[in-house]
Scaffold this motif. Structure first.
Motif, short mmCIF file in Angstrom:
data_model
loop_
_atom_site.label_atom_id
_atom_site.label_comp_id
_atom_site.label_asym_id
_atom_site.label_seq_id
_atom_site.Cartn_x
_atom_site.Cartn_y
_atom_site.Cartn_z
N ARG A 14 15.06 5.07 -5.98
CA ARG A 14 14.36 3.63 -6.19
C ARG A 14 13.52 3.55 -4.85
N GLY A 15 13.78 4.05 -3.75
CA GLY A 15 12.71 4.26 -2.64
C GLY A 15 11.65 5.06 -2.78
N ARG A 16 11.80 5.99 -3.75
CA ARG A 16 10.53 6.96 -4.32
C ARG A 16 9.60 6.15 -4.94
N LEU A 17 10.50 5.54 -5.98
CA LEU A 17 9.50 4.66 -6.95
C LEU A 17 8.70 3.51 -6.24
N GLN A 18 9.51 2.82 -5.16
CA GLN A 18 8.94 1.90 -4.37
C GLN A 18 7.52 2.58 -3.69
N ASP A 19 7.91 3.72 -3.24
CA ASP A 19 6.62 3.98 -2.16
C ASP A 19 5.58 4.37 -3.28
N GLU A 20 5.85 4.94 -4.57
CA GLU A 20 4.57 5.21 -5.63
C GLU A 20 4.06 4.05 -5.74
N ALA A 21 4.91 2.84 -6.04
CA ALA A 21 4.32 1.45 -6.25
C ALA A 21 3.35 0.99 -5.59
N ASP A 22 4.02 1.28 -3.93
CA ASP A 22 3.11 0.70 -2.94
C ASP A 22 1.93 1.38 -2.83
N ALA A 23 2.09 2.90 -2.86
CA ALA A 23 0.64 3.39 -2.87
C ALA A 23 -0.33 3.11 -4.09
N HIS A 24 0.04 2.82 -5.21
CA HIS A 24 -0.79 2.70 -6.20
C HIS A 24 -1.42 1.17 -5.93
N ARG A 25 -0.41 0.25 -5.42
CA ARG A 25 -1.17 -1.03 -5.09
C ARG A 25 -2.11 -0.86 -4.08
N ALA A 26 -1.75 -0.22 -2.89
CA ALA A 26 -2.65 0.13 -1.78
C ALA A 26 -4.05 0.75 -2.58
N THR A 27 -4.02 1.69 -3.37
CA THR A 27 -5.08 2.37 -3.91
C THR A 27 -5.91 1.26 -4.73
N LEU A 28 -5.31 0.65 -5.37
CA LEU A 28 -5.91 -0.59 -6.36
C LEU A 28 -6.82 -1.47 -5.36
N GLN A 29 -5.94 -1.92 -4.32
CA GLN A 29 -6.73 -2.74 -3.19
C GLN A 29 -7.84 -2.20 -2.89
N ALA A 30 -7.69 -0.99 -2.37
CA ALA A 30 -9.03 -0.16 -2.05
C ALA A 30 -10.06 -0.19 -2.71
N VAL A 31 -9.82 0.09 -3.91
CA VAL A 31 -10.83 0.26 -5.20
C VAL A 31 -11.48 -1.18 -5.09
N ALA A 32 -10.64 -2.22 -5.29
CA ALA A 32 -11.12 -3.67 -5.50
C ALA A 32 -12.12 -3.84 -4.20
N GLU A 33 -11.56 -3.52 -3.16
CA GLU A 33 -12.46 -4.06 -1.91
C GLU A 33 -13.63 -3.11 -1.75
N HIS A 34 -13.85 -2.12 -2.31
CA HIS A 34 -14.88 -1.28 -2.07
C HIS A 34 -15.96 -1.21 -3.33
N THR A 35 -15.65 -1.76 -4.31
CA THR A 35 -16.54 -1.86 -5.44
C THR A 35 -17.69 -2.67 -4.99
N ASP A 36 -18.84 -2.15 -5.64
CA ASP A 36 -20.11 -3.07 -5.47
C ASP A 36 -20.10 -4.31 -5.99
N ASP A 37 -19.48 -4.52 -7.11
CA ASP A 37 -19.21 -5.95 -7.92
C ASP A 37 -18.50 -6.81 -6.90
#
Ligand SMILES: Nc1ncnc2c1ncn2[C@@H]1O[C@H](COP(=O)(O)OP(=O)(O)OP(=O)(O)O)[C@@H](O)[C@H]1O
Ligand SMILES: [Mg+2]
Length: 557
Positions: free
Chosen positions: A35-58
């Motif tokens: 469960r911890g591992r899945l949580q970590d993966e979800a957190d990492a994914h969320r962080a990536t998504l946030q970075a993508v949203a943060e750094h798009t030109d739109d």
């Protein structure tokens, strides 16, 4: 005491219990780890998504259901000039004007009522007040129970795209217009040619018959009528041939001001008491290479049209001067390469024309005059002559206000003093971040002016009318006002008065499609004012604005 078999039985149970405990512990640990591992993966994914949203030109923007901003990425900071800290917690209304706010409310209502991912294009405003053309895609955001909690908007800056599309459309329109003129020219030329042959027959046989009829007064009078009608027809075909460039011409070097003075004298006697005729010659000679008779025909045709547009009287101004073109002008027919040109202006304060009428005026036989009063050949003749001489025409007209025709002709650069009248080519001084308040009701032109001034190092605030300009003026510090003269809501003159009431020394530069001569003589503008005529080049505008700004002028001189 327990017996041995009992002890063995107890031991066996203990072993089973222990095994059960161990197995359960292993399973629990494994499950928790997983469960911890899945949580970590979800957190990492969320962080990536946030970075993508943060750094798009739109721009990616979030708001609650009332429109209060909750998320603002870096793209939004770049497009709108506000940082996340400045806007989160404020209403999205800060990005719009009044009309935009109504549209915003309407959009939020439609999406709340179930419309899906509504895309639309609209105008919003940056922190500094400059407009930005934006494409929006707005959707409803829901929590994990499916309840709506706000809106998400993806916004793209399409200002440059829109400009390019507008330019492309104008280029296509001009090409189309040129093709239409060419095919009309061929048609008219063919008709004129055949007509000339027929007319030659009619005229000659009429003359023969007139000789025969000598002594018969009634018949002679009838034949004279035939001859007069044939002469009129000959004049018409001559005009048609001019349009199609089928006429023989004898170009010479002519001074534009001198030619204008001749027409002025001729018109002075004939144009009528109700027209105030004004002539503004150029200070230095402006030499062009044209057929003098044709040049006269050009000015006469334009002047007569102007007179016809002022049945109740008005002002007609004839001006000669020079102009520098950058080759990018789109409102000219036909297109001209960059360079210095002689320019002839004919301006009137007549009834003007709509864009629909203006689009057809150079076509042969196009007329809005009642039957029998206009042939519709005047301007097509003008067009033919000017195009043949390597020049071009620009028309600027506003219904109810008046019309200005500008004729550009290649300059014959005489050695010596003629060059003194040529426009400057030195680089204009930089804007150094000074703020110019630009007031222009035509959005496409406002964008062009903004682009020129921004590229020239100025900071630009734009308003589409006097009231918006006054609001901006009171909100920001401005170094100069650049305003259109004739605007629907408030004239440029009135705006300058209101601005001067609180800041008397603020430099004002007026811009107009009308010539300064016309505006001056009609008292729309008077006194010692700074003025630039549309259409202008980037070079003209940057020099003019530098001239009105006090310390730049000093550096300038
Ligand atoms: N100064 C002007 N103000 C308003 N409308 C104008 C002006 N000049 C031209 N027009 C419009 O353009 C049309 C075409 O002008 P053009 O000179 O080709 O023909 P015309 O004046 O109608 O007839 P013609 O000149 O052959 O007697 C006019 O009918 C009028 O609608
Ligand atoms: Mg005419």
């Amino acid at each position: 005491m327990t017996t041995v078999p009992e002890q063995l039985f107890l031991l066996g149970n203990l072993a089973i219990l222990l095994t059960y405990v161990v197995v359960t512990a292993v399973v629990v640990v494994w499950a928790v780890r997983r469960r911890g591992r899945l949580q970590d993966e979800a957190d990492a994914h969320r962080a990536t998504l946030q970075a993508v949203a943060e750094h798009t030109d739109d721009a990616i923007i979030g708001s609650d259901l009332d429109g209060v901003l909750t998320a603002w990425n870096r793209g939004a900071e770049q497009i709108f000039g506000w940082t996340a800290d400045e806007v989160v917690g404020r209403h999205a209304r800060i990005l719009t004007d009044e009309a935009g706010a109504a549209e915003q409310r309407d959009m939020m209502r439609r999406i709340r009522e179930g419309e899906k991912g509504v895309p639309y294009e609209t105008r919003r405003f940056r922190k500094d007040g400059t407009p930005v053309e934006a494409s929006f895609s707005v959707a409803l955001v829901r929590d994990r129970f499916g309840q709506p909690i706000g809106f998400s908007a993806v916004v793209r800056d399409i200002t440059a795209l829109k400009e390019a599309a507008e330019r492309q459309r104008a280029v296509e329109e001009r090409t189309h217009q040129a093709q239409r003129m060419e095919s009309l020219g061929k048609l008219a030329g063919g008709v004129a040619h055949d007509f000339n042959n027929i007319l030659a027959i009619i005229v000659n046989y009429t003359d023969f018959a007139a000789e025969e009829a000598a002594g018969n007064d009634a018949l002679t009078a009838d034949l004279r009528h035939v001859r007069t009608a044939a002469d009129r027809a000959i004049n018409l075909t001559r005009q048609l041939l001019t349009f199609t460039r089928g006429d023989t011409i004898q170009p010479r070097d002519v001074d534009l001001s001198a030619a204008l003075a001749e027409v002025h004298a001729m018109l002075g006697r004939t144009i009528g008491e109700h027209i105030n005729l004004i002539m503004v010659p150029s200070a230095a000679p402006v030499t062009v290479h044209v057929d003098p008779g044709q040049l006269q025909q050009v000015v006469l045709n334009l002047a007569i049209n102007a007179r016809d547009a002022m049945p109740d009287g008005g002002t007609l101004v004839l001006e000669a001067n020079t102009a520098d073109l950058d080759g990018g002008e789109l409102d000219m027919q036909p297109a001209l390469p960059a360079g210095a040109y002689a320019r002839l202006l004919v301006s009137d304060t007549g009834e003007g024309m709509t864009a629909d009428v203006a689009a057809h005026i150079f076509e042969p036989f196009y007329t809005t005059k009642p039957r029998g009063q206009g042939t519709g050949l005047g301007l097509s003749t003008v067009y033919g002559i000017v195009a043949e001489a390597g020049g071009s025409i620009n028309v600027y007209s506003e219904p109810g206000v008046g019309t200005t025709f500008r004729i550009y002709l290649p300059l014959v650069t005489a050695s010596g003093d003629g060059a003194a009248t040529l426009p400057r080519h030195d680089a204009p001084p930089a804007g150094d971040g000074r703020t110019i308040l630009v007031v222009e009701d035509e959005p496409a032109l406002a964008r062009v002016v903004t682009r020129i001034l921004t590229d020239g190092g100025y900071h630009v605030l734009t308003a589409t009318g006097g009231r918006q300009a006054l609001t901006l003026f009171h909100q920001h510090r401005c170094d100069a006002l650049l305003t259109d003269v004739i605007m629907p809501e408030m004239s440029g003159r009135r705006l300058a008065e209101l601005v001067h009431a609180s800041e008397p020394a603020l430099p004002v530069l007026y811009m107009s499609g009308y010539s300064n001569g016309l505006l001056g003589t009609t008292h729309v503008l008077d006194g010692d004012i700074a003025f630039i005529e549309k259409p202008f080049t980037a070079h003209d505008l940057l020099h003019k604005i530098a001239e009105v700004l006090p310390d730049l002028t000093r550096r300038y001189g």
